[in-house]
Enzyme design. Structure first.
Site, short mmCIF file in Angstrom:
data_model
loop_
_atom_site.label_atom_id
_atom_site.label_comp_id
_atom_site.label_asym_id
_atom_site.label_seq_id
_atom_site.Cartn_x
_atom_site.Cartn_y
_atom_site.Cartn_z
N LYS A 131 -1.06 4.48 1.55
CA LYS A 131 -2.05 3.81 0.69
C LYS A 131 -3.43 3.77 1.36
CE LYS A 131 -0.08 -0.21 0.01
NZ LYS A 131 1.25 -0.08 0.64
N ARG B 168 0.90 -8.27 -4.74
CA ARG B 168 2.20 -7.96 -4.16
C ARG B 168 3.30 -8.83 -4.76
NH1 ARG B 168 0.08 -5.77 1.00
NH2 ARG B 168 1.76 -5.01 2.30
N ARG C 54 3.15 6.05 12.95
CA ARG C 54 1.87 5.34 12.91
C ARG C 54 1.80 4.33 14.06
NH1 ARG C 54 0.49 2.17 7.44
NH2 ARG C 54 1.91 0.59 8.21
N ARG D 66 -0.06 -0.90 15.53
CA ARG D 66 -0.02 -2.12 14.73
C ARG D 66 1.19 -2.96 15.10
NH1 ARG D 66 -1.04 -1.51 8.31
NH2 ARG D 66 0.54 -3.14 8.30
N ARG E 49 9.62 -5.50 5.95
CA ARG E 49 8.51 -5.27 5.01
C ARG E 49 8.99 -4.44 3.82
NH1 ARG E 49 4.57 -2.67 8.91
NH2 ARG E 49 3.32 -2.20 7.08
P1 AMP Z 1 -0.68 -4.15 4.60
O1 AMP Z 1 -1.72 -3.67 5.57
O2 AMP Z 1 -1.16 -4.09 3.18
O3 AMP Z 1 0.64 -3.48 4.80
O4 AMP Z 1 -0.45 -5.70 4.90
C1 AMP Z 1 0.02 -6.15 6.16
C2 AMP Z 1 0.60 -7.55 6.03
O5 AMP Z 1 -0.41 -8.46 5.55
C3 AMP Z 1 1.75 -7.70 5.04
O6 AMP Z 1 3.00 -7.37 5.61
C4 AMP Z 1 1.65 -9.18 4.68
O7 AMP Z 1 2.17 -10.01 5.71
C5 AMP Z 1 0.16 -9.41 4.64
N1 AMP Z 1 -0.41 -9.13 3.29
C6 AMP Z 1 -1.31 -8.16 2.95
N2 AMP Z 1 -1.59 -8.22 1.63
C7 AMP Z 1 -0.86 -9.24 1.12
C8 AMP Z 1 -0.69 -9.79 -0.17
N3 AMP Z 1 -1.33 -9.28 -1.24
N4 AMP Z 1 0.16 -10.85 -0.31
C9 AMP Z 1 0.81 -11.38 0.74
N5 AMP Z 1 0.71 -10.89 1.98
C10 AMP Z 1 -0.12 -9.84 2.19
#
Ligand code: AMP
Length: 188
Positions: free
Chosen positions: A13, A88, A127, A133, A144
């Site tokens: 993404k 989400r 990654r 990360r 996740r």
């Molecule tokens: P991402 O980079 O989008 O994979 O987000 C990393 C982490 O941030 C996720 O595993 C969640 O813990 C938190 N996170 C990001 N976006 C959201 C969202 N829309 N709702 C809840 N948690 C989020």
């Protein structure tokens, strides 16, 4: 153009969002990036978010909805935006629909990048080696993915019912996948 980029962790993404932002000059809004910035800056929000992110759990809806509400009011998002990692949960999607309705606008397309689980784990562990990360360890990735399948994937039917869901095959090279996304965007 108001777009949601959707897909499991590791579907690409972030990479595809950058490609779309370059070609379509649209504001790229990533809740994950915003939360990581808050963690890095050691803010109160960052501390709260970190406790969830470290486990691969979702940060509470009220927190992320508040962040998005403020962000989409900013001037660069007035003509359009691309949401990456939000919504989400069904609660987040409903809140977004309400926010947009009050402005008299709506989402034009939800592009869902489809990748099988076995490929996701491989990509994320790769990654982890490059970006380091903290939430890219095997155990957290598996959680996740579970959270995605349980809480986020049901949103596909929410947007399908609204007639805006576009599924894109996420297997293949970055260029191939972007080609497919581009074709969808040309058609909206
Ligand atoms: P991402 O980079 O989008 O994979 O987000 C990393 C982490 O941030 C996720 O595993 C969640 O813990 C938190 N996170 C990001 N976006 C959201 C969202 N829309 N709702 C809840 N948690 C989020």
């Amino acid at each position: 153009m108001r777009l949601i980029l959707f897909g499991p962790p590791g579907a690409g993404k972030g990479t595809q969002a950058n490609n779309i932002a370059d070609k379509y000059a649209t504001a790229h809004i990533s809740t994950g990036d915003m939360l990581r910035a808050a963690v890095k800056n050691g803010t109160e929000l960052g501390e709260l978010a970190k406790s969830y992110m470290d486990k691969g759990e979702l940060v509470p809806d009220s927190v992320v909805i508040g962040i998005i509400k403020d962000r989409i009011k900013e001037s660069d998002a007035q003509k359009g935006f691309m949401l990456d990692g939000f919504p989400r949960t069904v609660g987040q999607a409903e809140a977004l629909t309400q926010m947009l309705e009050s402005e008299g606008v709506s989402i034009d397309a939800v592009v869902s990048i489809e990748v099988v689980d076995s490929e996701i784990i491989d990509r994320i562990l790769e990654r982890q080696k490059i970006e380091g990360r903290e939430d890219d360890t095997e155990e957290v990735v598996k959680n996740r993915l579970k959270v995605y399948r349980d809480q986020t994937e049901p949103l596909k039917s929410y947007y399908d019912n609204q007639g805006v869901l576009k599924e894109v095959d996420g297997m293949g090279s970055i260029e191939e996948v972007f080609g497919r996304i581009d074709k969808v965007l040309q058609g909206i």
